[in-house]
Design a protein around this motif. Structure first.
Motif, PDB file in Angstrom:
ATOM      1  N   PRO A 160      -5.147  -9.940   5.313  1.00 52.80           N
ATOM      2  CA  PRO A 160      -4.378  -8.737   5.635  1.00 52.80           C
ATOM      3  C   PRO A 160      -3.078  -9.032   6.367  1.00 52.80           C
ATOM      4  O   PRO A 160      -2.198  -8.155   6.445  1.00 52.80           O
ATOM      5  CB  PRO A 160      -5.352  -7.934   6.508  1.00 52.80           C
ATOM      6  CG  PRO A 160      -6.283  -8.956   7.073  1.00 52.80           C
ATOM      7  CD  PRO A 160      -6.433  -9.989   6.007  1.00 52.80           C
ATOM      8  N   GLY A 176       0.798  -1.219   0.000  1.00 49.95           N
ATOM      9  CA  GLY A 176       0.000   0.000   0.000  1.00 49.95           C
ATOM     10  C   GLY A 176       0.828   1.265   0.000  1.00 49.95           C
ATOM     11  O   GLY A 176       0.288   2.362  -0.082  1.00 49.95           O
ATOM     12  N   PRO A 205      -2.237  -5.800   2.310  1.00 50.10           N
ATOM     13  CA  PRO A 205      -3.543  -5.150   2.448  1.00 50.10           C
ATOM     14  C   PRO A 205      -4.609  -5.641   1.486  1.00 50.10           C
ATOM     15  O   PRO A 205      -5.799  -5.528   1.785  1.00 50.10           O
ATOM     16  CB  PRO A 205      -3.226  -3.666   2.215  1.00 50.10           C
ATOM     17  CG  PRO A 205      -1.927  -3.659   1.455  1.00 50.10           C
ATOM     18  CD  PRO A 205      -1.174  -4.844   1.947  1.00 50.10           C
ATOM     19  N   TYR A 206      -4.222  -6.202   0.331  1.00 59.25           N
ATOM     20  CA  TYR A 206      -5.214  -6.582  -0.666  1.00 59.25           C
ATOM     21  C   TYR A 206      -5.143  -8.064  -1.040  1.00 59.25           C
ATOM     22  O   TYR A 206      -5.640  -8.468  -2.093  1.00 59.25           O
ATOM     23  CB  TYR A 206      -5.037  -5.723  -1.924  1.00 59.25           C
ATOM     24  CG  TYR A 206      -4.993  -4.250  -1.630  1.00 59.25           C
ATOM     25  CD1 TYR A 206      -6.050  -3.617  -0.974  1.00 59.25           C
ATOM     26  CD2 TYR A 206      -3.870  -3.483  -1.956  1.00 59.25           C
ATOM     27  CE1 TYR A 206      -5.996  -2.268  -0.674  1.00 59.25           C
ATOM     28  CE2 TYR A 206      -3.826  -2.135  -1.659  1.00 59.25           C
ATOM     29  CZ  TYR A 206      -4.879  -1.532  -1.012  1.00 59.25           C
ATOM     30  OH  TYR A 206      -4.827  -0.199  -0.713  1.00 59.25           O
ATOM     31  N   GLU A 220      -7.939  -1.723  -3.574  1.00 57.10           N
ATOM     32  CA  GLU A 220      -9.148  -1.771  -2.755  1.00 57.10           C
ATOM     33  C   GLU A 220     -10.384  -2.131  -3.578  1.00 57.10           C
ATOM     34  O   GLU A 220     -11.242  -2.889  -3.125  1.00 57.10           O
ATOM     35  CB  GLU A 220      -9.353  -0.404  -2.084  1.00 57.10           C
ATOM     36  CG  GLU A 220     -10.529  -0.356  -1.115  1.00 57.10           C
ATOM     37  CD  GLU A 220     -10.333  -1.248   0.093  1.00 57.10           C
ATOM     38  OE1 GLU A 220     -11.340  -1.801   0.589  1.00 57.10           O
ATOM     39  OE2 GLU A 220      -9.180  -1.399   0.539  1.00 57.10           O
TER      40      GLU A 220
END
Length: 533
Positions: free
Chosen positions: A377, A51, A381-382, A349
């Motif tokens: 996570p 991220g 993050p994805y 996201e």
């Protein structure tokens, strides 16, 4: 980018290594790659692996796009006048540079897309193959061709191919090397210039390719890159183009097609897919399970031609699913800039939200998760686990909508006709796969599937990698084709030059109209009897 060695009961996590984004994307690299990029503002791209910010890039305005087209048009004149063999030689030198420097671009692809390194390497292979093919075959594709004239021996006909001018290209984020420069190579060798809008989040990869192609001999102004938000920059790219190449969603593709049609310019569009894989009752189940993992989860399912629907014969469904889910569960997730991970991250996201929504809605309406089904996570993050769903039925969104993520739904069938009918029951028609020990049967089934490519006993790579053959979509999956003769001739305008010799196409030698008409009618009958084309 540090991974834990294990995480819960889900997919294992591959070691991450020690190199970071900062080690790869240095200020010097960004300055070098963005040299000459039109931009009045600044924008930022990020890596989905963590991220974090990767680079600050020039941001183009519609006025910047117009200026880029002016530079491209001026440069294109001299480039089009360059002999085609000299243009082709640029592609062959580029081929060698890409292979020699692949570690550089593999790092960039991984950082910008989040995909595993082996999946990033697919892009290197695809670009090298396309560069070699058009570097070798372009002179013959573009060579003037002789045709039989209206009156044999009296009419001499040649078909010429002229470059369209400046091609506007809008490239997606999911395959930032292959779907940027890979699609531009035939346009260049055909004598065109290109104004390209890559996705902002993957612009560094496209700019790296531009740098290598310029080193290989492409004049710098022949390839212009503009960077910015799609709704702002995209229409400007189409507005000034002589032809448009677009890869992306069906919704946006319709808008691009409408804008191109309003200007009476051509367009090629590779759009969405809901691709099917058929496991027939005589398939080798171990090979089918291994192949299905590749077909479904390469690049975390963010591949237009990846598989989202598995149709398995009921007599072998349990045995196949046991093998398939075990292999899926064993895929290692990873963020490292090295080989070893079986699957990487989603791109951001928006993709994570779509995948999560499709899975959660399906489960809420009665579907069963055979493996996967959750975000990770703890890895990044994805990240989302590769997921296999059973019991999927309409109106679950995952049944018909393109997920574009690591999610596949399983459906059982009892005979071949049923499988074909259900596989074709979609607005899309991009890619399909058939698994059977009887390759003749596989070919027969393939011919019945309404998709632009079909692979027998593999997921997508054989058809895509066979670059002498056309690749593209039917139905809502797009217009036009890449690869082969269609992939280069679409970037040209055909011109017929007919030279009449000795006698005119009119009454002559004292004939009146009636005698001329009778002579021509007899001539047509003779030409048919001689099977003249």
């Amino acid at each position: 980018m540090t991974d834990s060695p294990t995480a819960g009961n889900g997919n294992p996590v591959a070691p991450s290594g020690t190199r970071t984004a900062a080690d790869v994307v240095t200020p010097d690299l960004v300055a070098r790659l963005t040299r000459g990029v039109a931009g009045s503002g600044r924008t930022v791209n990020h890596t989905p692996l963590t991220g974090e910010k990767l680079a600050e890039l020039p941001e183009s305005t519609p006025e910047d796009v117009a200026a880029a087209y002016e530079r491209a048009r001026e440069a294109q004149k001299a480039w089009a006048a360059t002999p085609v063999r000299s243009r082709a030689a640029v592609l062959l030198r580029f081929h060698d540079l890409v292979l020699a420097r692949q570690s550089e671009v593999l790092d960039l692809i991984q950082l910008e897309t989040g995909k595993a390194r082996l999946h990033a390497h697919e892009e290197v292979l695809a670009v090298a193959v396309a560069a070699r093919h058009y570097g070798v075959k372009a002179p013959s594709y573009l060579r003037p061709k002789r045709h039989t004239g209206a009156i044999p021996t009296l009419t001499k006909v040649r078909e010429l191919r002229h470059p369209r001018g400046v091609v506007g290209q809008i490239a997606p984020w999911n395959y930032p090397l292959e779907l940027s420069v890979g699609d531009a190579l035939p346009a260049f060798v055909a004598g065109n210039a290109v104004v390209m809008k890559p996705d902002t989040e993957t612009a560094l990869t496209a700019l790296w390719a531009r740098e290598q192609l310029i080193e290989a001999g492409l004049p710098a102004d022949v390839w212009q890159v503009v960077i910015g938000e799609g709704p702002v920059v995209g229409p400007a790219v189409v507005e000034h183009a002589d032809y448009v190449s677009f890869t992306g969603s069906t919704r946006t593709g319709r808008d691009v097609a409408t804008r191109a049609a309003a200007r009476l310019i051509g367009a090629s569009l590779e759009l969405g897919g809901k691709n099917a894989l058929l496991v027939l009752e005589d398939a080798d189940l171990d090979k089918a399970a291994e192949g299905a993992v590749r077909a479904c989860f390469s690049s975390a399912g963010q591949l237009c031609i990846s598989i989202e629907r598995l149709f398995v014969h009921a007599s072998v469904a349990d045995a196949f699913l046991e093998r398939f889910t075990a292999r899926t569960r064993a895929l290692k997730l990873g963020t490292g800039l090295a080989y070893g991970a079986g699957m990487g991250s989603l791109a951001g996201e928006r993709q994570l939200e779509t995948v999560t929504r499709h899975v959660e809605e399906a489960v809420a309406k009665g579907a069963t998760v055979l493996t996967g089904g959750r975000a990770r996570p703890d890895v990044g993050p994805y990240f989302f686990e590769p997921t296999v769903l059973d019991g999927v039925e309409p109106p679950m969104a995952v049944c018909a909508e393109e997920t574009f993520g690591p999610v596949v739904s399983v459906y059982r069938f009892t005979d071949e006709d049923e499988a074909v009918e259900r596989a074709n029951a979609t607005p899309y028609g991009l890619n399909s796969s058939v698994w059977t020990k009887d390759t003749r049967r596989g070919a027969r089934v393939a011919a019945r599937l309404r998709s632009g490519t079909v692979n027998v006993n593999e997921g997508y790579a054989p058809a895509y990698g066979s670059v002498q053959s056309p690749m593209g979509g039917m139905k809502d999956s797009g217009l036009g084709r890449r690869h082969g003769s269609e992939g280069i001739l679409k970037y040209t305008e055909a011109q017929t030059v007919a030279t009449q010799r000795l006698l005119p196409m009119a009454p002559s030698l004292g004939m009146d109209d009636s005698a001329y008409a009778a002579l021509m009618s007899r001539s047509l009958r003779v030409m048919k009897a001689l099977r003249l084309r």
